[in-house]
Write a protein that holds these residues in place. Structure first.
Motif, PDB file in Angstrom:
ATOM      1  N   MET A 165       0.746  -1.324  -0.106  1.00 26.39           N
ATOM      2  CA  MET A 165       0.093   0.081  -0.071  1.00 26.39           C
ATOM      3  C   MET A 165       0.751   1.394   0.012  1.00 26.39           C
ATOM      4  SD  MET A 165      -2.987  -1.034   2.691  1.00 26.39           S
ATOM      5  CE  MET A 165      -3.865   0.499   2.541  1.00 26.39           C
ATOM      6  N   LYS A 166       0.322   2.307  -0.380  1.00 22.59           N
ATOM      7  CA  LYS A 166       0.878   3.781  -0.470  1.00 22.59           C
ATOM      8  C   LYS A 166       1.057   4.443   0.734  1.00 22.59           C
ATOM      9  CE  LYS A 166       0.418   4.218  -5.729  1.00 22.59           C
ATOM     10  NZ  LYS A 166       0.165   5.408  -6.669  1.00 22.59           N
ATOM     11  N   GLY A 209      -0.558  -8.009   2.502  1.00 26.18           N
ATOM     12  CA  GLY A 209      -0.550  -8.223   4.042  1.00 26.18           C
ATOM     13  C   GLY A 209       0.301  -8.907   4.455  1.00 26.18           C
ATOM     14  N   SER A 210       1.479  -9.330   3.516  1.00 27.92           N
ATOM     15  CA  SER A 210       2.856 -10.056   3.720  1.00 27.92           C
ATOM     16  C   SER A 210       3.554  -9.132   4.761  1.00 27.92           C
ATOM     17  CB  SER A 210       3.424 -10.393   2.623  1.00 27.92           C
ATOM     18  OG  SER A 210       2.464 -11.332   1.944  1.00 27.92           O
ATOM     19  N   ILE A 220      10.143  -2.182   9.281  1.00 28.58           N
ATOM     20  CA  ILE A 220       9.269  -3.236   8.343  1.00 28.58           C
ATOM     21  C   ILE A 220       9.575  -4.653   8.716  1.00 28.58           C
ATOM     22  CG2 ILE A 220       9.231  -4.404   5.926  1.00 28.58           C
ATOM     23  CD1 ILE A 220      10.232  -1.552   4.740  1.00 28.58           C
ATOM     24  N   TRP A 221       8.518  -5.321   8.947  1.00 24.85           N
ATOM     25  CA  TRP A 221       8.403  -6.690   9.352  1.00 24.85           C
ATOM     26  C   TRP A 221       7.464  -7.514   8.857  1.00 24.85           C
ATOM     27  CZ3 TRP A 221       6.821  -2.312  12.387  1.00 24.85           C
ATOM     28  CH2 TRP A 221       5.572  -2.328  12.758  1.00 24.85           C
ATOM     29  N   TYR A 222       7.648  -9.039   8.912  1.00 25.44           N
ATOM     30  CA  TYR A 222       6.602  -9.849   8.335  1.00 25.44           C
ATOM     31  C   TYR A 222       5.226  -9.660   9.180  1.00 25.44           C
ATOM     32  CZ  TYR A 222      10.113 -12.451   5.345  1.00 25.44           C
ATOM     33  OH  TYR A 222      10.756 -12.787   4.459  1.00 25.44           O
ATOM     34  N   ASN A 223       4.142  -9.480   8.481  1.00 24.68           N
ATOM     35  CA  ASN A 223       2.968  -9.248   9.111  1.00 24.68           C
ATOM     36  C   ASN A 223       2.338 -10.244   9.792  1.00 24.68           C
ATOM     37  OD1 ASN A 223       1.250  -7.247  10.003  1.00 24.68           O
ATOM     38  ND2 ASN A 223       0.062  -7.479   8.167  1.00 24.68           N
ATOM     39  N   ASP A 237       4.897  -6.168  -1.871  1.00 28.41           N
ATOM     40  CA  ASP A 237       4.828  -7.338  -1.206  1.00 28.41           C
ATOM     41  C   ASP A 237       5.907  -7.996  -1.291  1.00 28.41           C
ATOM     42  OD1 ASP A 237       2.065  -7.553  -0.695  1.00 28.41           O
ATOM     43  OD2 ASP A 237       1.437  -8.234  -2.884  1.00 28.41           O
ATOM     44  N   SER A 238       7.111  -7.522  -1.645  1.00 28.75           N
ATOM     45  CA  SER A 238       8.497  -8.076  -1.480  1.00 28.75           C
ATOM     46  C   SER A 238       9.234  -7.668  -0.270  1.00 28.75           C
ATOM     47  CB  SER A 238       9.390  -7.812  -2.548  1.00 28.75           C
ATOM     48  OG  SER A 238       9.485  -6.463  -2.692  1.00 28.75           O
ATOM     49  N   GLY A 239       8.443  -6.600   0.399  1.00 30.91           N
ATOM     50  CA  GLY A 239       9.155  -6.017   1.829  1.00 30.91           C
ATOM     51  C   GLY A 239       9.839  -4.720   1.237  1.00 30.91           C
ATOM     52  N   ASN A 240       9.938  -4.441   0.110  1.00 34.98           N
ATOM     53  CA  ASN A 240      10.756  -3.142  -0.369  1.00 34.98           C
ATOM     54  C   ASN A 240       9.773  -1.996  -0.268  1.00 34.98           C
ATOM     55  OD1 ASN A 240      12.686  -1.628  -1.608  1.00 34.98           O
ATOM     56  ND2 ASN A 240      12.286  -2.425  -3.734  1.00 34.98           N
TER      57      ASN A 240
END
Length: 206
Positions: free
Chosen positions: A1-2, A19-20, A38-41, A106-109
């Motif tokens: 999401m932005k 949602g990852s 940033i973390w794994y959700n 969704d890559s965490g970037n």
């Protein structure tokens, strides 16, 4: 999401479209310091931090994460609103200062964009975790080195003593771990697509 028009503060988070991953402020267990990360959700936050923005500049209270007037991403002190760090030092054209956007993929970037152009991304500024799609390298033009740096302690995201990456002064394809400024371990030299290296034996130098 932005990143929304309103800043992200306190317990607010930004999640990727599937949602990852999530982005927000966190405080490690047994700590009074706050960090933007940033973390794994889908995993407890304290066990899955993959990137930290203000590792060297911890906050005493939850901060503010926002797009600044000049089009960059910034972290502000939550009380004084003073600039803590500029997460991106992207050179934003004057015509684009009010037209940039940021999105957690969704890559965490985390990417800062102007239209289709990526001005800055967190994957180019690793913390201690290498995610799929990330790379560690040396920019031969600028000399910038993308390296992993350990946490100072299990519950302290500040930069630790160990770093992993490539040394531009030696043969390409060899991975190093440094403890402070001393070589702690190095891999075999990898040349060609079929050459592989193993990171299992960290007991000595290969």
């Amino acid at each position: 999401m932005k990143v929304p028009e309103k800043p992200i503060t306190a317990n607010q988070t930004l999640t990727s479209s599937s949602g990852s991953f999530a982005l927000g402020f966190f405080s490690p267990p047994n700590s009074t310091r706050y960090f933007l990360g940033i973390w794994y959700n889908t995993i407890p936050k304290t066990e899955s931090i993959v990137w930290v923005a203000n590792r060297a500049s911890p906050l005493d209270s939850p901060g503010v994460f926002a797009l600044s007037a000049d089009g960059n991403l910034v972290v502000l002190d939550g009380i004084t609103r003073k600039l803590v760090i500029r997460s991106s030092n992207a050179s934003v054209p004057a015509s684009a200062m009010n037209a940039t956007s940021a999105e957690l993929l969704d890559s965490g970037n985390l990417q800062l964009r102007h239209g289709e152009d990526t001005l800055w991304q967190s994957f180019d500024h690793p913390s201690d975790t290498l995610l799929p799609g990330m790379r560690l390298c040396v920019n031969k033009r600028t000399g910038y080195q993308m390296r992993l740096t350990s946490w100072a302690a299990l519950e302290d995201p500040q930069p630790g003593k160990f770093t992993l990456g490539f040394d531009p002064k030696v043969a390409p394809g060899q991975v190093f771990i440094w403890k402070e400024n001393a070589t702690y371990w190095r891999s075999i030299i990898c040349i060609g697509k079929k050459t592989q290296t193993t990171f299992g034996n960290l007991g000595g130098l290969s």
